[in-house]
Design an enzyme around this catalytic site. Structure first.
Site, mmCIF file in Angstrom:
data_model
loop_
_atom_site.group_PDB
_atom_site.id
_atom_site.type_symbol
_atom_site.label_atom_id
_atom_site.label_comp_id
_atom_site.label_asym_id
_atom_site.label_seq_id
_atom_site.Cartn_x
_atom_site.Cartn_y
_atom_site.Cartn_z
ATOM 1 N N PHE A 1 0.818 -1.224 0.000
ATOM 2 C CA PHE A 1 0.000 0.000 0.000
ATOM 3 C C PHE A 1 0.841 1.259 0.000
ATOM 4 O O PHE A 1 0.523 2.221 -0.720
ATOM 5 C CB PHE A 1 -0.928 0.004 1.235
ATOM 6 C CG PHE A 1 -1.942 -1.108 1.182
ATOM 7 C CD1 PHE A 1 -1.657 -2.360 1.726
ATOM 8 C CD2 PHE A 1 -3.160 -0.931 0.531
ATOM 9 C CE1 PHE A 1 -2.573 -3.403 1.639
ATOM 10 C CE2 PHE A 1 -4.083 -1.970 0.447
ATOM 11 C CZ PHE A 1 -3.789 -3.209 0.990
ATOM 12 N N ARG A 2 1.940 1.244 0.804
ATOM 13 C CA ARG A 2 2.596 2.534 1.076
ATOM 14 C C ARG A 2 4.018 2.645 0.516
ATOM 15 O O ARG A 2 4.658 3.665 0.720
ATOM 16 C CB ARG A 2 2.605 2.788 2.592
ATOM 17 C CG ARG A 2 1.183 2.972 3.146
ATOM 18 C CD ARG A 2 1.140 3.114 4.662
ATOM 19 N NE ARG A 2 -0.243 3.328 5.095
ATOM 20 C CZ ARG A 2 -1.101 2.326 5.281
ATOM 21 N NH1 ARG A 2 -0.730 1.059 5.067
ATOM 22 N NH2 ARG A 2 -2.352 2.563 5.653
ATOM 23 N N ASP B 1 -5.279 -11.059 0.343
ATOM 24 C CA ASP B 1 -5.019 -11.883 -0.855
ATOM 25 C C ASP B 1 -5.204 -13.376 -0.589
ATOM 26 O O ASP B 1 -5.213 -14.177 -1.521
ATOM 27 C CB ASP B 1 -3.601 -11.593 -1.391
ATOM 28 C CG ASP B 1 -2.522 -11.789 -0.314
ATOM 29 O OD1 ASP B 1 -1.600 -10.958 -0.249
ATOM 30 O OD2 ASP B 1 -2.592 -12.765 0.463
ATOM 31 N N HIS C 1 -17.490 -18.874 -7.406
ATOM 32 C CA HIS C 1 -18.604 -19.144 -8.333
ATOM 33 C C HIS C 1 -19.571 -17.956 -8.372
ATOM 34 O O HIS C 1 -20.220 -17.701 -9.359
ATOM 35 C CB HIS C 1 -19.360 -20.411 -7.892
ATOM 36 C CG HIS C 1 -19.931 -20.307 -6.519
ATOM 37 N ND1 HIS C 1 -19.137 -20.378 -5.394
ATOM 38 C CD2 HIS C 1 -21.193 -20.076 -6.080
ATOM 39 C CE1 HIS C 1 -19.892 -20.223 -4.326
ATOM 40 N NE2 HIS C 1 -21.142 -20.036 -4.702
ATOM 41 N N CYS D 1 -31.528 -11.136 -3.228
ATOM 42 C CA CYS D 1 -32.033 -9.824 -2.747
ATOM 43 C C CYS D 1 -31.569 -8.674 -3.627
ATOM 44 O O CYS D 1 -31.896 -7.512 -3.379
ATOM 45 C CB CYS D 1 -31.540 -9.595 -1.307
ATOM 46 S SG CYS D 1 -29.777 -9.236 -1.222
ATOM 47 N N SER E 1 3.987 -1.889 7.656
ATOM 48 C CA SER E 1 4.465 -0.561 8.094
ATOM 49 C C SER E 1 3.990 -0.263 9.515
ATOM 50 O O SER E 1 4.327 0.759 10.095
ATOM 51 C CB SER E 1 3.922 0.513 7.141
ATOM 52 O OG SER E 1 2.486 0.467 7.150
HETATM 53 N N1 APR Z 1 10.663 -7.013 1.438
HETATM 54 C C1 APR Z 1 10.669 -6.405 2.653
HETATM 55 N N2 APR Z 1 9.759 -5.457 3.011
HETATM 56 C C2 APR Z 1 8.835 -5.117 2.091
HETATM 57 C C3 APR Z 1 8.766 -5.707 0.802
HETATM 58 C C4 APR Z 1 9.743 -6.694 0.496
HETATM 59 N N3 APR Z 1 9.758 -7.318 -0.700
HETATM 60 N N4 APR Z 1 7.717 -5.143 0.123
HETATM 61 C C5 APR Z 1 7.161 -4.233 0.957
HETATM 62 N N5 APR Z 1 7.820 -4.221 2.127
HETATM 63 C C6 APR Z 1 7.536 -3.392 3.320
HETATM 64 C C7 APR Z 1 7.346 -1.933 3.004
HETATM 65 O O1 APR Z 1 8.587 -1.265 3.025
HETATM 66 C C8 APR Z 1 6.425 -1.505 4.154
HETATM 67 O O2 APR Z 1 7.183 -1.178 5.314
HETATM 68 O O3 APR Z 1 6.290 -3.845 3.831
HETATM 69 C C9 APR Z 1 5.592 -2.757 4.432
HETATM 70 C C10 APR Z 1 4.208 -2.684 3.814
HETATM 71 O O4 APR Z 1 3.516 -1.634 4.441
HETATM 72 P P1 APR Z 1 2.111 -1.169 3.854
HETATM 73 O O5 APR Z 1 2.211 -0.980 2.393
HETATM 74 O O6 APR Z 1 1.651 -0.024 4.709
HETATM 75 O O7 APR Z 1 1.158 -2.415 4.073
HETATM 76 P P2 APR Z 1 0.468 -2.863 5.430
HETATM 77 O O8 APR Z 1 1.362 -2.607 6.607
HETATM 78 O O9 APR Z 1 0.011 -4.272 5.238
HETATM 79 O O10 APR Z 1 -0.806 -1.881 5.495
HETATM 80 C C11 APR Z 1 -1.721 -2.117 6.551
HETATM 81 O O11 APR Z 1 -3.200 -0.399 5.686
HETATM 82 O O12 APR Z 1 -4.536 0.817 4.271
HETATM 83 C C12 APR Z 1 -4.466 -0.309 5.044
HETATM 84 O O13 APR Z 1 -5.951 -2.046 4.491
HETATM 85 C C13 APR Z 1 -4.646 -1.596 4.281
HETATM 86 O O14 APR Z 1 -4.189 -3.769 5.309
HETATM 87 C C14 APR Z 1 -3.612 -2.529 4.903
HETATM 88 C C15 APR Z 1 -3.107 -1.758 6.108
#
Ligand code: APR
Length: 234
Positions: A15-16, A89, A101, A118, A156
């Site tokens: 996401f970020r 996922d 389905h 509905c 994150s």
């Molecule tokens: N190897 C190591 N770290 C990785 C890799 C990788 N290949 N790919 C991504 N990351 C790290 C990123 O640097 C980041 O610190 O994984 C972290 C992903 O953070 P986010 O994108 O914020 O995802 P997440 O923490 O799952 O977000 C939480 O926010 O908006 C909501 O619903 C959304 O479930 C999600 C929640």
């Protein structure tokens, strides 16, 4: 505790991450701000952006990676008390989230899936912002005080109440962060027994598996499970 960072090696954007993260690539969806695509109120007002994204990320199009198999190995060895995931996922479970389905034909045809009885919008079995967490999330009240090791992978630690779980284990319990960068309490309230393995999650997990002496078991598991997926996809 896991987040979207464990699925980026499978081809699913997180996401970020600047540039590649989903929230940097939603311009096409015409939404007021990135998180709206996962907000319940916005979903019922306009489900189209969510289902357009769902088509792009549809379960079944992606495969688990070494990180998911490592979690499975922990489970098989009776070492995994519980997996707390933020991911939708389904790769930790190896099964799609949507009742395929019912929804796949609509989603693939750019139609909003509606109930044949509905006619209401079919809401996927994920937790939207503005929606209560499932009852089973409350298991954390028992789980975290019991844990003797906390693994945090690919997140994150930005979203509550999930992020605060990282501080719910006893103060003497080691916490291992496997992530590209230092995040959450690991930056602003580190603990004596914290370990942070920074960098690519696959490399870090494979290094940990090697240190544990599980490389061969892991390879066997991946080979077995990949064979099953090949059979399913035929
Ligand atoms: N190897 C190591 N770290 C990785 C890799 C990788 N290949 N790919 C991504 N990351 C790290 C990123 O640097 C980041 O610190 O994984 C972290 C992903 O953070 P986010 O994108 O914020 O995802 P997440 O923490 O799952 O977000 C939480 O926010 O908006 C909501 O619903 C959304 O479930 C999600 C929640």
């Amino acid at each position: 505790m896991v987040g979207a960072g464990i699925s980026t090696p499978s081809g699913i954007p997180d996401f970020r991450s600047p540039g590649s993260g989903l929230y940097s690539n939603l311009q096409q969806y015409n939404i007021p701000y990135p998180e709206a695509i996962f907000e319940l109120e916005f979903f019922f007002h306009n489900p189209k952006p969510f289902f357009t994204l769902a088509k792009e990320l549809y379960p079944g199009n992606y495969r688990p990676n070494a990180t998911h198999y490592f979690l499975r190995l922990l489970h098989d060895k009776g070492l995994l008390l519980r997996l707390y995931t933020q991911n939708i996922d389904g790769l930790e479970r190896g099964e799609p989230l949507f009742p395929l389905h019912v929804t796949s034909a609509d989603v693939m045809a750019d139609r909003v899936p509606c109930c044949p009885v509905c006619t209401g919008i079919v809401k996927p079995d994920i937790v939207f912002f503005g929606e209560p967490l499932p009852q089973r999330f409350l298991l954390h009240v028992v789980d975290f005080p019991m844990a003797d090791l906390l693994l945090i992978l690919g997140t994150s630690l930005e979203v509550e109440p999930f992020a605060s779980l990282s501080e719910a284990v006893g103060s003497s319990v080691p916490r291992l962060l496997i992530n590209r960068d230092l995040v959450g309490p690991f930056t602003w309230r580190p603990r004596r027994r914290d370990v942070a393995q920074l960098g690519d999650v696959i490399h870090s997990v494979e290094r940990l598996v090697e240190l544990l002496g599980w490389t061969e078991e892991m390879q066997d598991l991946v080979q077995r499970e990949t064979g099953k997926l090949d059979g399913r996809d035929r």
